[in-house]
Design a protein around this motif. Structure first.
Motif, PDB file in Angstrom:
ATOM      1  N   ALA A 235      10.438   1.352  -6.558  1.00  0.00           N
ATOM      2  CA  ALA A 235      11.017   1.089  -5.331  1.00  0.00           C
ATOM      3  C   ALA A 235      10.549   1.899  -4.282  1.00  0.00           C
ATOM      4  O   ALA A 235      10.138   1.554  -3.237  1.00  0.00           O
ATOM      5  N   HIS A 236      10.432   3.104  -4.456  1.00  0.00           N
ATOM      6  CA  HIS A 236       9.843   4.228  -3.568  1.00  0.00           C
ATOM      7  C   HIS A 236       8.507   4.726  -4.425  1.00  0.00           C
ATOM      8  O   HIS A 236       8.562   5.223  -5.299  1.00  0.00           O
ATOM      9  N   PRO A 237       7.234   4.001  -3.737  1.00  0.00           N
ATOM     10  CA  PRO A 237       6.050   4.148  -4.792  1.00  0.00           C
ATOM     11  C   PRO A 237       5.423   5.555  -4.537  1.00  0.00           C
ATOM     12  O   PRO A 237       4.313   5.782  -4.195  1.00  0.00           O
ATOM     13  N   ARG A 238       6.252   6.631  -4.821  1.00  0.00           N
ATOM     14  CA  ARG A 238       5.892   7.984  -4.700  1.00  0.00           C
ATOM     15  C   ARG A 238       6.191   8.860  -5.959  1.00  0.00           C
ATOM     16  O   ARG A 238       7.380   8.535  -6.420  1.00  0.00           O
ATOM     17  N   LEU A 239       5.285   9.414  -6.815  1.00  0.00           N
ATOM     18  CA  LEU A 239       5.689   9.891  -8.102  1.00  0.00           C
ATOM     19  C   LEU A 239       5.760  11.581  -7.816  1.00  0.00           C
ATOM     20  O   LEU A 239       5.053  12.165  -6.831  1.00  0.00           O
ATOM     21  N   ASN A 240       6.345  12.357  -8.632  1.00  0.00           N
ATOM     22  CA  ASN A 240       6.490  13.733  -8.639  1.00  0.00           C
ATOM     23  C   ASN A 240       5.583  14.360  -9.176  1.00  0.00           C
ATOM     24  O   ASN A 240       5.437  15.253 -10.110  1.00  0.00           O
ATOM     25  N   GLY A 241       4.237  14.302  -8.332  1.00  0.00           N
ATOM     26  CA  GLY A 241       2.936  15.055  -8.671  1.00  0.00           C
ATOM     27  C   GLY A 241       2.296  14.561  -9.962  1.00  0.00           C
ATOM     28  O   GLY A 241       2.681  13.399 -10.594  1.00  0.00           O
ATOM     29  N   VAL A 242       1.029  14.867 -10.215  1.00  0.00           N
ATOM     30  CA  VAL A 242       0.074  14.563 -11.248  1.00  0.00           C
ATOM     31  C   VAL A 242      -0.528  15.753 -12.039  1.00  0.00           C
ATOM     32  O   VAL A 242      -0.852  16.673 -11.321  1.00  0.00           O
ATOM     33  N   LEU A 243      -0.393  15.944 -13.322  1.00  0.00           N
ATOM     34  CA  LEU A 243      -0.961  16.685 -14.077  1.00  0.00           C
ATOM     35  C   LEU A 243      -1.730  15.908 -15.055  1.00  0.00           C
ATOM     36  O   LEU A 243      -1.323  14.856 -15.985  1.00  0.00           O
ATOM     37  N   ALA A 244      -2.954  16.121 -15.181  1.00  0.00           N
ATOM     38  CA  ALA A 244      -4.089  15.213 -15.975  1.00  0.00           C
ATOM     39  C   ALA A 244      -5.173  16.140 -16.700  1.00  0.00           C
ATOM     40  O   ALA A 244      -5.786  16.931 -15.933  1.00  0.00           O
ATOM     41  N   ALA A 245      -5.295  15.921 -17.968  1.00  0.00           N
ATOM     42  CA  ALA A 245      -6.308  16.684 -18.524  1.00  0.00           C
ATOM     43  C   ALA A 245      -6.328  16.278 -19.942  1.00  0.00           C
ATOM     44  O   ALA A 245      -5.670  15.345 -20.534  1.00  0.00           O
ATOM     45  N   SER A 246      -7.298  17.039 -20.857  1.00  0.00           N
ATOM     46  CA  SER A 246      -7.354  16.863 -22.212  1.00  0.00           C
ATOM     47  C   SER A 246      -6.025  17.231 -22.859  1.00  0.00           C
ATOM     48  O   SER A 246      -5.216  17.818 -22.184  1.00  0.00           O
ATOM     49  N   THR A 247      -5.594  16.906 -24.114  1.00  0.00           N
ATOM     50  CA  THR A 247      -4.376  17.125 -24.737  1.00  0.00           C
ATOM     51  C   THR A 247      -4.038  18.633 -24.540  1.00  0.00           C
ATOM     52  O   THR A 247      -2.984  19.085 -24.502  1.00  0.00           O
ATOM     53  N   GLY A 248      -5.111  19.404 -25.022  1.00  0.00           N
ATOM     54  CA  GLY A 248      -4.754  20.842 -25.190  1.00  0.00           C
ATOM     55  C   GLY A 248      -4.811  21.537 -23.912  1.00  0.00           C
ATOM     56  O   GLY A 248      -3.771  22.503 -23.568  1.00  0.00           O
ATOM     57  N   ILE A 249      -5.550  21.266 -22.840  1.00  0.00           N
ATOM     58  CA  ILE A 249      -5.375  21.787 -21.452  1.00  0.00           C
ATOM     59  C   ILE A 249      -4.094  21.106 -20.811  1.00  0.00           C
ATOM     60  O   ILE A 249      -3.425  22.041 -19.969  1.00  0.00           O
ATOM     61  N   HIS A 250      -3.754  20.096 -21.019  1.00  0.00           N
ATOM     62  CA  HIS A 250      -2.462  19.235 -20.394  1.00  0.00           C
ATOM     63  C   HIS A 250      -1.254  20.480 -20.801  1.00  0.00           C
ATOM     64  O   HIS A 250      -0.553  20.824 -20.204  1.00  0.00           O
ATOM     65  N   ALA A 251      -1.249  20.515 -22.085  1.00  0.00           N
ATOM     66  CA  ALA A 251      -0.157  21.381 -22.651  1.00  0.00           C
ATOM     67  C   ALA A 251      -0.117  22.650 -22.172  1.00  0.00           C
ATOM     68  O   ALA A 251       0.993  23.222 -21.820  1.00  0.00           O
ATOM     69  N   ALA A 252      -1.196  23.075 -22.108  1.00  0.00           N
ATOM     70  CA  ALA A 252      -1.353  24.634 -21.648  1.00  0.00           C
ATOM     71  C   ALA A 252      -0.885  24.919 -20.018  1.00  0.00           C
ATOM     72  O   ALA A 252      -0.246  25.495 -19.826  1.00  0.00           O
ATOM     73  N   LEU A 253      -1.426  23.970 -19.340  1.00  0.00           N
ATOM     74  CA  LEU A 253      -1.024  23.971 -17.854  1.00  0.00           C
ATOM     75  C   LEU A 253       0.627  23.751 -17.870  1.00  0.00           C
ATOM     76  O   LEU A 253       1.159  24.487 -17.121  1.00  0.00           O
ATOM     77  N   TYR A 254       0.984  22.565 -18.457  1.00  0.00           N
ATOM     78  CA  TYR A 254       2.519  22.219 -18.435  1.00  0.00           C
ATOM     79  C   TYR A 254       3.340  23.371 -19.077  1.00  0.00           C
ATOM     80  O   TYR A 254       4.610  23.578 -18.276  1.00  0.00           O
TER      81      TYR A 254
END
Length: 266
Positions: A235-254
């Protein structure tokens, strides 16, 4: 996803490129949107007009969400919806840069099923369909597989490295790079040119919908800053940021993000 959806988006993106490149970025008429929402040029509006006429005519049952069209609640009643940014990186376009892009996506029940990111001045067309992989100019692409975050090159604006975003104020030791178009950043991660991207501020759906599918079909992970999968046509077309990467790098950043930090970065 109906089989013709991706070819429909590809054809529309190519036509968008023809229209946009008829304008000179530095001389195109430009206006500032209200409430600090950024600039818009006559090229944005011309591309949007073509897409808004062409795409819903081809899929009359689909909803419509575009940066350059006044939003209505009608799209919320549709199971499928177009999510469009006629020109992502309008400031770059107006400055005469080549890093702006057309970003076109279709979401079904909140999940993107077809996507195109097209940079006409760089002759780069990224595309993906659910379950069919991701491509660049027709050739398959895949995310990188750098094993350690310390070796990774991450696309992010400088404010994302402010200490308050990270646990105990410790900013991860990765190499930062930047591209002004958020859609292009995501496409580059899907291509494997960079190892990840993040933006920690609230992000409009039209900036990220196409990139979400391209990265996922290229073998990566996309989430919001809380690690949750991205869902679209809200309804409000805005998301709370984006974190994108390969599985390992995504997990490390998060793992190093502070979950209690507010998203104010770019």
């Amino acid at each position: 996803m109906p089989a013709p959806d991706l070819p429909l988006l590809i054809d529309a993106a190519l036509e968008a490129g023809k229209i946009a490149t008829q304008f000179s970025g530095r001389t195109a008429q430009r206006w500032d949107k209200p409430d600090g929402a950024g600039p818009v040029t006559e090229a944005d509006l011309a591309v949007n007009a073509m897409l808004e006429q062409r795409l819903p005519a081809a899929r009359p049952g689909y909803g419509w969400l575009s940066e350059e069209t006044e939003d209505t609640s009608d799209r919320l009643t549709k199971s499928r919806v177009f999510i469009i940014d006629p020109i992502d990186g309008t400031r770059s376009f107006a400055e005469g840069s080549r890093t702006w892009a057309h970003s076109l996506a279709i979401a079904e029940q909140g999940e993107v099923t077809a996507a195109v990111i097209y940079l006409p001045l760089r002759d780069l067309l990224y595309a993906a369909a659910k379950g069919q992989g991701a491509t660049l100019n027709g050739a398959p692409i895949a995310v990188s597989h750098v094993p350690d975050l310390e070796m990774a090159e991450i696309l992010a604006a400088k404010p994302n490295l402010d200490a308050h975003h990270w646990r105990q104020g410790q900013v991860p030791d990765f190499k930062r790079n930047y591209r002004p178009s958020l859609a292009y950043r995501m496409a580059l991660v899907g291509q494997g040119r960079f190892d990840g991207m993040l933006t920690l501020r609230p992000s409009w759906e039209w900036d990220i919908a196409a990139g979400d599918l391209i990265i996922r079909e290229a073998g990566g992970i996309c989430s919001n800053r809380q690690g949750q999968p991205l869902r679209f046509n809200n309804a409000h077309p805005r998301l709370n940021g984006v974190l994108a990467a390969s599985t390992g790098i995504h997990a490390a950043l998060y793992a190093q993000l502070d979950p209690d930090s507010s998203g104010i970065a770019s």
